[in-house]
Design a protein around this motif. Structure first.
Motif, short mmCIF file in Angstrom:
data_model
loop_
_atom_site.label_atom_id
_atom_site.label_comp_id
_atom_site.label_asym_id
_atom_site.label_seq_id
_atom_site.Cartn_x
_atom_site.Cartn_y
_atom_site.Cartn_z
N PRO A 76 0.83 -1.20 0.00
CA PRO A 76 0.00 0.00 0.00
C PRO A 76 0.87 1.25 0.00
CG PRO A 76 0.21 -0.82 2.22
CD PRO A 76 0.95 -1.80 1.34
N GLN A 77 0.22 2.39 -0.12
CA GLN A 77 0.96 3.63 0.08
C GLN A 77 1.46 3.68 1.52
OE1 GLN A 77 -0.73 7.26 -1.56
NE2 GLN A 77 -2.13 6.07 -2.84
N ARG A 78 2.64 4.27 1.73
CA ARG A 78 3.29 4.17 3.03
C ARG A 78 2.44 4.71 4.17
NH1 ARG A 78 7.17 6.49 0.43
NH2 ARG A 78 7.41 8.23 1.86
N HIS A 79 1.64 5.73 3.91
CA HIS A 79 0.85 6.32 5.00
C HIS A 79 -0.23 5.36 5.50
CE1 HIS A 79 -2.69 6.97 2.48
NE2 HIS A 79 -1.91 7.49 1.57
N ALA A 80 -0.49 4.27 4.76
CA ALA A 80 -1.50 3.29 5.21
C ALA A 80 -1.05 2.55 6.46
CB ALA A 80 -1.78 2.29 4.09
N LEU A 81 0.26 2.46 6.69
CA LEU A 81 0.79 1.87 7.92
C LEU A 81 1.29 3.01 8.79
CD1 LEU A 81 1.53 -0.65 9.55
CD2 LEU A 81 3.75 -0.65 8.42
N PHE A 131 13.07 0.11 14.86
CA PHE A 131 11.67 0.49 14.75
C PHE A 131 11.38 0.99 13.34
CE2 PHE A 131 11.93 0.87 19.44
CZ PHE A 131 10.83 0.09 19.76
N TYR A 132 10.28 0.52 12.78
CA TYR A 132 9.85 0.94 11.44
C TYR A 132 9.73 2.46 11.36
CZ TYR A 132 6.65 1.53 7.45
OH TYR A 132 6.06 1.93 6.28
N ARG A 133 9.23 3.08 12.44
CA ARG A 133 8.98 4.52 12.43
C ARG A 133 10.27 5.33 12.33
NH1 ARG A 133 7.08 4.65 18.78
NH2 ARG A 133 9.14 4.34 19.71
N ASP A 134 11.42 4.72 12.67
CA ASP A 134 12.69 5.44 12.67
C ASP A 134 13.42 5.38 11.31
OD1 ASP A 134 12.35 6.15 15.32
OD2 ASP A 134 13.44 4.40 16.07
N LEU A 135 12.84 4.66 10.36
CA LEU A 135 13.48 4.51 9.06
C LEU A 135 13.15 5.69 8.14
CD1 LEU A 135 12.70 0.74 8.34
CD2 LEU A 135 14.72 1.72 9.46
N SER A 136 13.97 5.86 7.12
CA SER A 136 13.68 6.86 6.09
C SER A 136 12.52 6.36 5.23
CB SER A 136 14.90 7.08 5.21
OG SER A 136 15.18 5.92 4.44
N GLY A 137 11.96 7.24 4.41
CA GLY A 137 10.86 6.85 3.54
C GLY A 137 11.23 5.72 2.60
N GLY A 138 12.42 5.80 2.02
CA GLY A 138 12.86 4.75 1.11
C GLY A 138 13.05 3.42 1.82
N GLN A 139 13.57 3.46 3.05
CA GLN A 139 13.76 2.24 3.83
C GLN A 139 12.42 1.64 4.24
OE1 GLN A 139 16.29 3.93 6.89
NE2 GLN A 139 18.10 2.90 6.06
N GLN A 140 11.47 2.50 4.62
CA GLN A 140 10.14 2.00 4.96
C GLN A 140 9.50 1.30 3.76
OE1 GLN A 140 7.93 5.38 6.44
NE2 GLN A 140 8.78 5.19 8.50
N CYS A 162 6.53 5.05 -5.13
CA CYS A 162 7.58 6.06 -4.87
C CYS A 162 7.00 7.38 -4.39
CB CYS A 162 8.41 6.27 -6.14
SG CYS A 162 9.27 4.79 -6.71
N SER A 163 5.80 7.36 -3.89
CA SER A 163 5.14 8.59 -3.45
C SER A 163 5.92 9.26 -2.32
CB SER A 163 3.72 8.28 -2.99
OG SER A 163 3.09 9.44 -2.50
#
Length: 244
Positions: A76-81, A131-140, A162-163
């Motif tokens: 999904p788009q990253r903001h979904a998680l 923690f997932y939240r501590d990753l960069s957008g590309g890493q997430q 790539c949003s």
């Protein structure tokens, strides 16, 4: 590339109750291919993907799945998680194995190993305890792709992969998708970026409730984009990266 299809929308109309979103859709996805579905926000791109699993969206026609296709990896788009949830990277990827877990819900050693293998394929194994939240957008995004790989499906759907990324991260994700595709993963991704769509072998363009499908060289020509979106070809040719 094989001509065998892994999923095929045939004469499909999609919508919600009596509201038609897309009509007369014909979209065969060949095994081992990358297909991009391009269109503006709200055009029906995500509805098209959801229709494979949600028959209530199907107003007419049929969606055919290839032999042996029991599950589909979905990114999904990253903001979904929600990134503020205190989830470790490995926990996120293990979500992709839940459909194979026992009623007790605890992942087996096999599922943990398959999740780690998925992280390794996406270059994120060394981050499994972060923690997932501590990753960069590309890493997430790599972690979400690993979660889809953990489903163990030959087909992956991605929604705007790539949003919100900077150009280096975007290029890394596209290179990863091409690598996974070379390992026989079929990929269908929806995007509003024609630059991202250009890595695909075939492109479907959604515009005004209809879908036009063909090879990337044909579909992403300046002349075709100009005709479909009523944008002068001369203006398109001045842009090295363009969006719809």
């Amino acid at each position: 590339m094989t001509t065998e299809t892994i999923v095929n929308w045939k004469n499909v109309s999609l919508g919600y109750r009596e509201s038609v979103v897309l009509s007369d859709v014909n979209l065969p996805v060949k095994k081992g291919s990358i297909v991009a579905v391009v269109g503006a926000n709200g055009s029906g791109k995500s509805t098209l993907l959801k229709s494979v699993l949600d028959s209530s969206l199907l107003l007419s026609g049929e969606v055919l799945k290839g032999a042996g296709l029991k599950a589909i990896g979905y990114v999904p788009q990253r903001h979904a998680l929600k990134a503020h949830f205190p989830l470790k990277v490995l926990d996120v990827v293990l979500m992709g194995t839940y459909h194979r877990c026992t009623m007790a819900g605890s992942p087996s050693k096999k599922e943990i190993n398959s999740s780690r293998e998925a992280l390794d394929r996406t270059g994120m194994l060394d981050k499994e305890h972060l923690f997932y939240r501590d990753l960069s957008g590309g890493q997430q995004q790599r972690v979400l792709i690993a979660r889809a790989l953990a489903v163990s499906s030959p087909l992956m759907f991605l929604d705007e992969p790539c949003s919100g990324m900077d150009l280096p991260s975007e290029n890394e994700i596209l290179e990863l998708l091409q690598k996974l595709n070379s390992e026989e993963l079929s990929v269908v991704m929806v995007t509003h970026s024609l630059k991202i769509a250009s890595i695909a072998a075939e492109v479907a363009i959604i515009h005004n409730g209809t879908l036009v499908f063909g090879e990337v060289s044909e579909m992403l020509s300046f002349e075709n984009i100009s005709k479909l979106y009523d944008i002068p070809a001369s203006k398109l040719k001045r842009e090295s990266i363009f969006y719809v």
